[in-house]
Design a protein around this motif. Sequence first.
Motif, mmCIF file in Angstrom:
data_model
loop_
_atom_site.group_PDB
_atom_site.id
_atom_site.type_symbol
_atom_site.label_atom_id
_atom_site.label_comp_id
_atom_site.label_asym_id
_atom_site.label_seq_id
_atom_site.Cartn_x
_atom_site.Cartn_y
_atom_site.Cartn_z
ATOM 1 N N TYR A 78 30.917 -11.894 20.586
ATOM 2 C CA TYR A 78 29.572 -11.678 20.049
ATOM 3 C C TYR A 78 29.372 -10.273 19.485
ATOM 4 N N GLU A 79 29.988 -9.279 20.072
ATOM 5 C CA GLU A 79 29.832 -7.925 19.530
ATOM 6 C C GLU A 79 30.410 -7.844 18.117
ATOM 7 N N ASP A 80 31.535 -8.506 17.917
ATOM 8 C CA ASP A 80 32.135 -8.532 16.577
ATOM 9 C C ASP A 80 31.252 -9.294 15.591
ATOM 10 N N LEU A 81 30.601 -10.376 16.053
ATOM 11 C CA LEU A 81 29.682 -11.113 15.186
ATOM 12 C C LEU A 81 28.500 -10.244 14.788
ATOM 13 N N GLY A 82 28.026 -9.406 15.714
ATOM 14 C CA GLY A 82 26.933 -8.495 15.394
ATOM 15 C C GLY A 82 27.315 -7.515 14.303
ATOM 16 N N ARG A 83 28.509 -6.973 14.384
ATOM 17 C CA ARG A 83 28.981 -6.064 13.340
ATOM 18 C C ARG A 83 29.120 -6.805 12.013
ATOM 19 N N LEU A 84 29.629 -8.029 12.092
ATOM 20 C CA LEU A 84 29.902 -8.800 10.891
ATOM 21 C C LEU A 84 28.631 -9.156 10.132
ATOM 22 N N VAL A 85 27.576 -9.540 10.833
ATOM 23 C CA VAL A 85 26.350 -9.939 10.144
ATOM 24 C C VAL A 85 25.723 -8.749 9.418
ATOM 25 N N ALA A 148 23.556 -19.868 15.489
ATOM 26 C CA ALA A 148 23.335 -19.496 14.090
ATOM 27 C C ALA A 148 22.867 -18.047 14.073
ATOM 28 N N ILE A 149 23.540 -17.215 13.319
ATOM 29 C CA ILE A 149 23.233 -15.782 13.284
ATOM 30 C C ILE A 149 23.026 -15.367 11.828
ATOM 31 N N TYR A 150 21.939 -14.686 11.565
ATOM 32 C CA TYR A 150 21.670 -14.248 10.204
ATOM 33 C C TYR A 150 21.052 -12.856 10.223
ATOM 34 N N GLY A 151 21.065 -12.231 9.072
ATOM 35 C CA GLY A 151 20.439 -10.918 8.932
ATOM 36 C C GLY A 151 19.595 -10.873 7.681
ATOM 37 N N VAL A 152 18.688 -9.906 7.650
ATOM 38 C CA VAL A 152 17.902 -9.602 6.455
ATOM 39 C C VAL A 152 18.038 -8.100 6.219
ATOM 40 N N ALA A 153 18.492 -7.734 5.042
ATOM 41 C CA ALA A 153 18.635 -6.315 4.708
ATOM 42 C C ALA A 153 17.680 -5.972 3.570
ATOM 43 N N VAL A 154 17.009 -4.868 3.729
ATOM 44 C CA VAL A 154 16.061 -4.381 2.723
ATOM 45 C C VAL A 154 16.629 -3.111 2.101
ATOM 46 N N GLY A 155 16.646 -3.077 0.779
ATOM 47 C CA GLY A 155 17.154 -1.906 0.076
ATOM 48 C C GLY A 155 16.167 -1.434 -0.975
ATOM 49 N N SER A 156 16.539 -0.357 -1.639
ATOM 50 C CA SER A 156 15.630 0.234 -2.618
ATOM 51 C C SER A 156 16.423 0.945 -3.704
ATOM 52 N N VAL A 157 15.879 0.958 -4.929
ATOM 53 C CA VAL A 157 16.444 1.755 -6.020
ATOM 54 C C VAL A 157 15.319 2.527 -6.691
ATOM 55 N N GLN A 158 15.689 3.648 -7.291
ATOM 56 C CA GLN A 158 14.690 4.530 -7.895
ATOM 57 C C GLN A 158 14.308 4.116 -9.316
ATOM 58 N N HIS A 159 15.230 3.430 -10.013
ATOM 59 C CA HIS A 159 14.995 3.119 -11.425
ATOM 60 C C HIS A 159 15.601 1.756 -11.743
ATOM 61 N N GLU A 160 14.963 1.029 -12.631
ATOM 62 C CA GLU A 160 15.420 -0.316 -12.983
ATOM 63 C C GLU A 160 16.857 -0.314 -13.499
ATOM 64 N N ASP A 161 17.255 0.740 -14.226
ATOM 65 C CA ASP A 161 18.601 0.789 -14.788
ATOM 66 C C ASP A 161 19.673 1.025 -13.734
ATOM 67 N N GLU A 162 19.281 1.351 -12.509
ATOM 68 C CA GLU A 162 20.247 1.491 -11.423
ATOM 69 C C GLU A 162 20.692 0.142 -10.882
ATOM 70 N N LEU A 163 19.895 -0.887 -11.108
ATOM 71 C CA LEU A 163 20.212 -2.204 -10.573
ATOM 72 C C LEU A 163 21.424 -2.810 -11.267
ATOM 73 N N MET A 164 22.363 -3.316 -10.473
ATOM 74 C CA MET A 164 23.512 -4.046 -10.994
ATOM 75 C C MET A 164 23.238 -5.526 -10.765
#
Length: 358
Positions: A78-85, A148-164
């Motif tokens: 389970y510890e490895d699953l935590g890192r993996l998610v 069942a294990i899942y994650g939600v990650a929230v990110g941010s960018v400063q400018h629209e042109d930074e988005l890939m």
Amino acid sequence: MQLWNAGKGSLMSDLLRPDEVPQWIRSRLNTVPRQPHVHASVDEDDCATIRTPGPFTVVTTDFINSSPALLELNIGGYEDLGRLVVRHNLSDLAGTGAKPVSFLLGACMPRDASRADFEDLFSGALSEAEKYGVPIVGGDTKLGSKRAIYGVAVGSVQHEDELMLRTNARPGDQVWCSGELGGFAASVLALAQGASVSVDLQEWALARILSGSVPLEKSGLVASLRLRAAGTDISDGLWDDAQDICDSSEVAMEIETEKIPIEPKAAAIAAALGIQPWTLAIASGGDFQFLCATRSENSHNMLALGMHRIGCIVARGESKLILGNRCAVSIPRVGHQDCRAVSFKEEIMATARALSTI
């Protein structure tokens, strides 16, 4: 019956009690300095409240496969699953150029799961999140018939042109990979094949599957150039994820197999098993790298960041692999697919052997 002992900071029953989980997590998080952009975290409100540093917020969610390779090979817990998610979700952000600002962990645990199982899961996730400076701010825990294990990650960018974004590819763009591929697929095969691979390569394979690093710094540097690049993380295999870019941008791609960067140990395993090293990059994801496509005039900057040029974007049509003899071949979409309902080792070996006959 008392189920919680605040003094000991531990769940009292051996069985997992989801209602007690938020308070226990908060006791763990109290030992971690709070980042200034987090206003409300676990057990402080029903929702996490954060301030994102840029005007564009990027959100992703990803499940752990129901039978991930490390459990299939009986080498992790389970510890490895935590890192993996955590890695899986941060890899999604790396593929877009976003800087991660928070993470949420969700788990449906088997009804007979112990509190130790959950504590190991959370400890692994917390350790991995701390490695990247990302606070865990929320989540949910339930009991059910299966894990069942899942994650939600929230990110941010400063400018629209930074988005890939997958929709940003244009004919004439150069295709770049962030790092070496094939290590995960090779490791699965090395551990599954046993005697066919040397002991030292098997030991490397064991460590390789249990470890991993998401190239967030490199992703951020590419994003900071504001190239309006196309991009995605490599989660199911190089070819399959490359086709996602092609489909979204209505273009095609040519990838030169000799330019695909392969981990040296992975190449050694491929040689021992009689398969072409480049096929490992296509047979599976799991290497936590990303693809991007940029205009050719940006080649110098991309090389300076340590990116690997592996191909180009062409007008819509059939995507092709350019083999070492310069022969161009079309192949179907191949890579990991849950719907196949086969083991990772079977899927990887079948794909690699088929591609090696081209």
